[in-house]
Design a protein around this motif. Structure first.
Motif, PDB file in Angstrom:
ATOM      1  N   GLN A  69      -6.792  10.939   3.412  1.00  0.00           N
ATOM      2  CA  GLN A  69      -5.407  10.194   2.846  1.00  0.00           C
ATOM      3  C   GLN A  69      -5.211  10.274   1.659  1.00  0.00           C
ATOM      4  OE1 GLN A  69      -3.626   9.404   5.537  1.00  0.00           O
ATOM      5  NE2 GLN A  69      -1.760   9.345   3.919  1.00  0.00           N
ATOM      6  N   ARG A  82      -3.637   1.719   4.837  1.00  0.00           N
ATOM      7  CA  ARG A  82      -3.778   0.700   6.111  1.00  0.00           C
ATOM      8  C   ARG A  82      -3.948  -0.836   4.879  1.00  0.00           C
ATOM      9  NH1 ARG A  82      -8.185  -1.565   9.768  1.00  0.00           N
ATOM     10  NH2 ARG A  82      -7.986  -3.667   9.333  1.00  0.00           N
ATOM     11  N   CYS A 118       0.579  -1.255   0.293  1.00  0.00           N
ATOM     12  CA  CYS A 118       0.261  -0.059  -0.376  1.00  0.00           C
ATOM     13  C   CYS A 118       1.237   1.265  -0.045  1.00  0.00           C
ATOM     14  CB  CYS A 118      -0.730   0.139   1.128  1.00  0.00           C
ATOM     15  SG  CYS A 118      -1.960  -1.393   1.223  1.00  0.00           S
ATOM     16  N   PRO A 119       0.023   2.615  -0.400  1.00  0.00           N
ATOM     17  CA  PRO A 119       1.188   3.356  -0.683  1.00  0.00           C
ATOM     18  C   PRO A 119       1.042   3.933   0.856  1.00  0.00           C
ATOM     19  CG  PRO A 119      -0.380   3.732  -2.211  1.00  0.00           C
ATOM     20  CD  PRO A 119      -0.802   2.647  -0.746  1.00  0.00           C
ATOM     21  N   PRO A 120       2.076   5.010   1.183  1.00  0.00           N
ATOM     22  CA  PRO A 120       2.483   5.487   2.703  1.00  0.00           C
ATOM     23  C   PRO A 120       1.466   6.152   3.106  1.00  0.00           C
ATOM     24  CG  PRO A 120       4.754   6.064   1.206  1.00  0.00           C
ATOM     25  CD  PRO A 120       3.499   5.459   0.447  1.00  0.00           C
ATOM     26  N   GLY A 121       1.289   5.714   4.879  1.00  0.00           N
ATOM     27  CA  GLY A 121      -0.263   6.384   5.088  1.00  0.00           C
ATOM     28  C   GLY A 121      -1.382   5.520   5.279  1.00  0.00           C
ATOM     29  N   ALA A 146      -2.976   9.686  -1.922  1.00  0.00           N
ATOM     30  CA  ALA A 146      -1.881   9.008  -2.497  1.00  0.00           C
ATOM     31  C   ALA A 146      -1.268   9.546  -3.772  1.00  0.00           C
ATOM     32  CB  ALA A 146      -1.844   7.408  -3.424  1.00  0.00           C
ATOM     33  N   CYS A 187      -5.913  -1.617  -0.411  1.00  0.00           N
ATOM     34  CA  CYS A 187      -5.576  -0.564   0.236  1.00  0.00           C
ATOM     35  C   CYS A 187      -6.758   0.601   0.918  1.00  0.00           C
ATOM     36  CB  CYS A 187      -4.959   0.410  -0.411  1.00  0.00           C
ATOM     37  SG  CYS A 187      -3.329  -0.804  -0.993  1.00  0.00           S
TER      38      CYS A 187
END
Length: 181
Positions: free
Chosen positions: A45, A24, A19-22, A47, A34
């Motif tokens: 959030q 889950r 998953c991209p940063p930030g 991406a 994600c």
């Protein structure tokens, strides 16, 4: 050059994909997806997939999602909608700075019934809703899909049997806006 160029691809069916940063990772019944972490706070959030060096006139894409819990659709708690606010439970596809809207993917709470008497968490296209304040923000217009993945939504449940925004299994409260006519 003419033709199509892929800017981003996130294929979570690949067991090596992250998953991209930030975000889950949600995983159940062989489905990997994600999403933002579970919280009671409304927030966005992001991406970011940089494409500022590319000139284009059309955007083509596909988004498949899965429902977790009881999402709010068009967020009924934000009366001052702004493209930078958490106006939707789902995905907002934007570009540029300042951000401009391309498409919104709305996750409504349930497929065939209104969640509450004012219907705010149903799809904006739901027939006979009698609701005037659940329309998408003006910057979204009609550029959205809306679908639920749950016949009856429960908290803390990951719904994997009905993928979102695929134009299939659309209930009576979402069939007018879950796919192109």
């Amino acid at each position: 050059d003419d033709g199509w160029m892929r800017v981003a691809s996130l294929n979570m069916s690949d067991p090596m994909a992250v998953c991209p940063p930030g975000f889950r990772l949600y995983e159940e019944n062989g489905i990997r997806a994600c999403g933002k972490p579970v919280t009671t706070a409304a927030y966005c959030q992001a991406a970011v997939f940089p494409a500022s060096h590319i000139s284009y006139t059309e955007v083509c894409g596909r988004m498949i999602g899965y429902q977790y819990g009881r999402p709010g659709g068009i967020n009924p708690y934000f009366h001052t909608y702004d493209i930078n606010s958490p106006y939707v439970e789902g995905v907002s596809l934007t570009y540029g700075s300042p951000r401009q809207h391309i498409w919104t993917f709305i996750n409504a709470i349930q497929e065939n019934t209104f969640w509450n008497t004012d219907g705010q968490t149903s799809c904006p296209c739901a027939p006979n809703s009698g609701i005037s304040d659940k329309a998408p923000p003006s910057f979204v217009g009609n550029d959205y899909f809306c679908e639920s993945g749950a016949p009856i939504a429960q908290l803390n449940t990951f719904y994997t049997s009905d993928p979102l925004w695929d134009g299939k299994q659309c209930g009576i409260k979402e069939e007018l806006c879950c796919n192109f006519p």
